[in-house]
Design an enzyme around this catalytic site. Structure first.
Site, PDB file in Angstrom:
ATOM      1  N   THR A  78       0.753  -1.149  -0.011  1.00 37.44           N
ATOM      2  CA  THR A  78      -0.037   0.005   0.049  1.00 37.44           C
ATOM      3  C   THR A  78       0.855   1.289   0.017  1.00 37.44           C
ATOM      4  O   THR A  78       0.461   2.050  -0.594  1.00 37.44           O
ATOM      5  CB  THR A  78      -0.898   0.075   1.219  1.00 37.44           C
ATOM      6  OG1 THR A  78      -1.639  -1.096   1.144  1.00 37.44           O
ATOM      7  CG2 THR A  78      -1.780   1.297   1.358  1.00 37.44           C
ATOM      8  N   HIS A 129       2.879   5.717  -2.836  1.00 37.33           N
ATOM      9  CA  HIS A 129       4.064   6.605  -3.181  1.00 37.33           C
ATOM     10  C   HIS A 129       4.007   7.040  -4.691  1.00 37.33           C
ATOM     11  O   HIS A 129       4.086   8.102  -5.126  1.00 37.33           O
ATOM     12  CB  HIS A 129       5.180   5.976  -2.837  1.00 37.33           C
ATOM     13  CG  HIS A 129       6.237   6.395  -3.487  1.00 37.33           C
ATOM     14  ND1 HIS A 129       7.142   7.115  -2.714  1.00 37.33           N
ATOM     15  CD2 HIS A 129       7.041   6.295  -4.794  1.00 37.33           C
ATOM     16  CE1 HIS A 129       8.512   7.703  -3.643  1.00 37.33           C
ATOM     17  NE2 HIS A 129       8.249   7.186  -4.833  1.00 37.33           N
ATOM     18  N   GLU A 130       3.648   5.813  -5.469  1.00 32.86           N
ATOM     19  CA  GLU A 130       3.848   6.071  -7.038  1.00 32.86           C
ATOM     20  C   GLU A 130       2.464   7.134  -7.194  1.00 32.86           C
ATOM     21  O   GLU A 130       2.647   7.813  -8.171  1.00 32.86           O
ATOM     22  CB  GLU A 130       3.496   4.854  -7.538  1.00 32.86           C
ATOM     23  CG  GLU A 130       4.831   3.839  -7.367  1.00 32.86           C
ATOM     24  CD  GLU A 130       6.106   4.547  -7.814  1.00 32.86           C
ATOM     25  OE1 GLU A 130       6.096   5.434  -8.425  1.00 32.86           O
ATOM     26  OE2 GLU A 130       7.245   3.803  -7.374  1.00 32.86           O
ATOM     27  N   HIS A 143       3.152  10.544  -7.302  1.00 34.21           N
ATOM     28  CA  HIS A 143       3.712  11.319  -8.441  1.00 34.21           C
ATOM     29  C   HIS A 143       2.454  11.834  -9.413  1.00 34.21           C
ATOM     30  O   HIS A 143       2.957  12.752  -9.912  1.00 34.21           O
ATOM     31  CB  HIS A 143       4.777  10.207  -9.323  1.00 34.21           C
ATOM     32  CG  HIS A 143       5.951   9.936  -8.379  1.00 34.21           C
ATOM     33  ND1 HIS A 143       6.687  10.854  -7.952  1.00 34.21           N
ATOM     34  CD2 HIS A 143       6.525   8.714  -8.151  1.00 34.21           C
ATOM     35  CE1 HIS A 143       7.738  10.153  -7.584  1.00 34.21           C
ATOM     36  NE2 HIS A 143       7.500   8.922  -7.404  1.00 34.21           N
ATOM     37  N   ASP A 149      10.430  12.600  -5.923  1.00 36.71           N
ATOM     38  CA  ASP A 149      10.871  11.626  -5.071  1.00 36.71           C
ATOM     39  C   ASP A 149      11.804  12.366  -3.850  1.00 36.71           C
ATOM     40  O   ASP A 149      12.283  13.315  -4.197  1.00 36.71           O
ATOM     41  CB  ASP A 149      11.944  10.650  -5.632  1.00 36.71           C
ATOM     42  CG  ASP A 149      11.094   9.304  -6.132  1.00 36.71           C
ATOM     43  OD1 ASP A 149      10.177   8.969  -5.933  1.00 36.71           O
ATOM     44  OD2 ASP A 149      11.483   9.166  -7.436  1.00 36.71           O
TER      45      ASP A 149
HETATM   46 ZN   LIG Z   1       8.900   7.722  -6.620  1.00 39.18          ZN
END
Ligand SMILES: [Zn+2]
Length: 220
Positions: free
Chosen positions: A156, A161-162, A165, A171
């Site tokens: 999760t 995190h992705e 974006h 990052d």
């Molecule tokens: Zn990343």
């Protein structure tokens, strides 16, 4: 940043640059070259991976372009909604649903929603680079979720995190576990899947100012 010069695309291209500057997303210089720099690992990569930073930027530009085109066609809509598809990531539907719920409860100026005619898609598979956000080379953004990495790290957290974006966050692998965009930096024991207060306010600011600017240019 070399989009065809249509009004909307130019507006969004300029917007992307402005937003990147506002967010201070200039990639940090890596402390030392990685000996494994040929393997540009997503999610867990060493800090300052310029290749990943470029891919993240291209991905965000693609998402913003898609959203702005829809908004230009329907400028009266109240909220900025970013639509996604899970068709090509069936194993991760529950993690994606959790990520959506986390983000939608954390920020107010942009909403994620599953649906047709998506602004970006999730994909799954095996990739030595790990999980990452990228584009298909034709202006469409996708998030790739790697099987092995999602077994190694909290799945999760990887997904949220992705998805960060998608919402424009870069990052920051050197950050602590409490920071979502530190990704794999804090190690596999880190299970936090929530953005911290700084990340939340960045996303809110980004979509508030970002969309007003995009709309003004797209309709001028
Ligand atoms: Zn990343």
């Amino acid at each position: 940043m070399r989009h065809p010069r249509t009004a909307v695309m130019s507006a969004v291209a300029g917007l992307g640059l402005g937003l990147a500057a506002a967010l201070g997303t200039t990639p940090a210089v890596a402390a030392a070259p990685s000996p494994a720099s040929t393997a540009q690992a997503g999610y867990a990569a060493y800090a300052g991976s310029s290749e990943n930073a470029k891919a993240n930027k291209a991905f965000f530009d693609a998402v913003m372009k898609s959203v702005a085109e829809k908004r230009a066609a329907n400028p009266g809509a109240a909220a900025v909604t970013v639509v996604y598809s899970t068709t090509n990531a069936p194993s991760f539907r529950s993690q994606i649903a959790s990520s959506t719920s986390i983000w939608n409860s954390s920020v107010s100026n942009v909403k994620l929603q599953e649906g047709s005619n998506p602004d970006f898609t999730y994909r799954e598979g095996n990739d030595s680079r790990g999980s990452y956000a990228s584009t298909n080379g034709h202006g469409s953004g996708y998030i790739f979720l790697d099987y092995a990495q999602n077994r190694q790290y909290n799945s999760t957290r990887v997904t949220a995190h992705e998805t960060g974006h998608v919402l424009g966050l870069p990052d920051h692998y050197t950050g602590p576990c409490s920071e979502l965009m530190s990704g794999g930096g804090p190690g596999t024991s880190c299970t936090n899947a929530y953005p911290n207060s700084t990340e939340r306010s960045r996303v809110n600011t980004l979509w508030q100012n970002g969309f007003a600017a995009a709309l003004a240019r797209a309709t001028s």
